[in-house]
Design an enzyme around this catalytic site. Structure first.
Site, PDB file in Angstrom:
ATOM      1  N   TYR A 134       0.833  -1.194   0.000  1.00 36.11           N
ATOM      2  CA  TYR A 134       0.000   0.000   0.000  1.00 36.11           C
ATOM      3  C   TYR A 134       0.879   1.259   0.000  1.00 36.11           C
ATOM      4  CZ  TYR A 134      -3.452  -3.571   0.726  1.00 36.11           C
ATOM      5  OH  TYR A 134      -4.224  -4.699   0.560  1.00 36.11           O
TER       6      TYR A 134
ATOM      7  N   ARG B 111       3.323  -0.920  10.831  1.00 37.23           N
ATOM      8  CA  ARG B 111       3.435  -2.287  10.317  1.00 37.23           C
ATOM      9  C   ARG B 111       4.327  -2.308   9.082  1.00 37.23           C
ATOM     10  NH1 ARG B 111      -0.796  -7.000   8.271  1.00 37.23           N
ATOM     11  NH2 ARG B 111       0.022  -8.561   9.692  1.00 37.23           N
TER      12      ARG B 111
END
Length: 357
Positions: free
Chosen positions: A178, A225
């Site tokens: 992403y 993350r």
């Protein structure tokens, strides 16, 4: 399983165990708004040391999939407040994962058919699911400096909304292909300005977002993350070890609550990050080849080896809302149903039985 049930200090929180519910997209929001079922779903799993929610878009242009929740309108805040209230009523702790999808999106999701944004105008080669079939990801629009600054502001705004919604903190999604990950990877980031080229330039955006969000709510409420060497969504990192060594070095002074590492590449990178990162490390370890997902035994093993401070688990949390109790009882464990992972109603979402059922 004694290590799994030790307490852990994370920021200002004390986790009663080291079992973390991993972020998992469920695609059951409506127009970006969580339904009451989501409050039931997360509250059922409040026995986790920490819940990390499904990926949640910080802005309209950050949406990557249909029926995913957002945090950029008051209506979305109110819906998430029902979730956090339900979790806190059961003495749980919950962080929201902010996920800007970058090029993993489609004009059908955005006003006026806008193109998704990315560090460079390079298509993913993948597709987006819709109820009417699959659509190819288009070539995204390369972000200019104003777009980059706006994306930072969008993360700040969503973080403020997260506090209004009652979350204990936020996790920044810099993994799985992403937007933040797209800036890190050299095949998706071919910029020639201060945000591209060298490793120091490619990590700049992720560090700026982490710094901005930390300045907004305090670093003790912020996690990030990462997934080194992850090839999801068309990502290819030519040399991940020095990239993540530099990123961890740049993040260290921020004193974030944790780094959440999804183990995709070799364990050598995990060990490197463990040595270099001075704070809490949450590890989503390699799934076991036999079962295809992280087991209580493999979770205990990485804790015993000293590879991490807590373990995030995905599939088992879907099917076992009372996972800590089941681990203590040595099972049995419900098997997750892949046909109900995404979309739908309560089936495969809130209807998995607990042991005392």
């Amino acid at each position: 399983m004694s290590r799994l049930f030790e307490t852990l200090h994370l920021g200002k929180l004390t986790l009663p165990n080291r079992l973390v519910m991993a972020p998992m997209t469920r695609s059951r929001a409506r127009n970006g708004v969580q339904t009451p079922l989501a409050a039931e779903y997360y509250a059922q799993r409040a026995g986790a040391g920490l819940i990390i929610t499904e990926g949640t878009q910080p802005c309209v242009i950050g949406q990557g999939y249909i029926d995913t929740p957002g945090l950029h309108t008051p209506e979305q805040v109110e819906a998430w407040r029902r979730v956090t209230d339900a979790v806190h009523e059961k003495q749980g702790r919950i962080f929201v994962q902010l996920m800007h999808s970058g090029r993993i999106g489609h004009p059908s999701l955005y006003p006026d058919g806008a193109l998704p944004l990315a560090p460079s105008a390079i298509a993913s080669g993948g597709q987006m699911y819709t109820g009417e079939g699959m659509l190819n990801h288009p070539t995204p629009r390369e972000m200019d400096l104003d777009d980059i600054a706006r994306a930072v502001e969008d993360h700040i705004s969503a973080t403020k909304y997260a506090m209004d919604a009652g979350f204990d903190g936020v996790e920044l999604h810099a993994a799985n292909g992403y937007l933040l990950h797209q800036f890190l990877a050299d095949n998706t980031n071919q910029r020639t300005d201060a945000y591209g080229g060298s490793v120091d330039n490619r990590i700049r955006f992720a560090v700026e977002v982490a710094q901005a969000v930390s300045d907004t709510i305090g670093p003790e409420r912020v996690g990030i993350r990462l997934s080194p060497a992850n090839t999801s969504n068309g990502i290819k990192e030519s040399d991940p070890a020095p990239l993540y060594e530099s990123l961890i070095r740049a993040l260290t002074p921020l004193n974030l609550a944790y780094v959440h590492l999804m183990e995709f590449g070799g364990r050598d990178i995990t060990k490197m990050i463990r040595r270099q990162w001075p704070g809490v490390l949450i590890l989503n370890p390699h799934a076991t080849p036999e079962e295809g997902f992280v087991t209580p035994e493999s979770a205990e093993a990485v804790l015993e080896e000293g590879l991490c401070d807590a373990v995030s688990i995905g599939s088992l949390w879907l099917a076992n809302p009372d996972l800590p109790a089941r681990i203590k009882a040595d099972g049995p464990f419900n098997a997750p149903d892949p046909d109900t992972f995404y979309g739908g109603d309560h089936r495969g979402y809130t209807d998995y039985p607990a042991l005392d059922d």
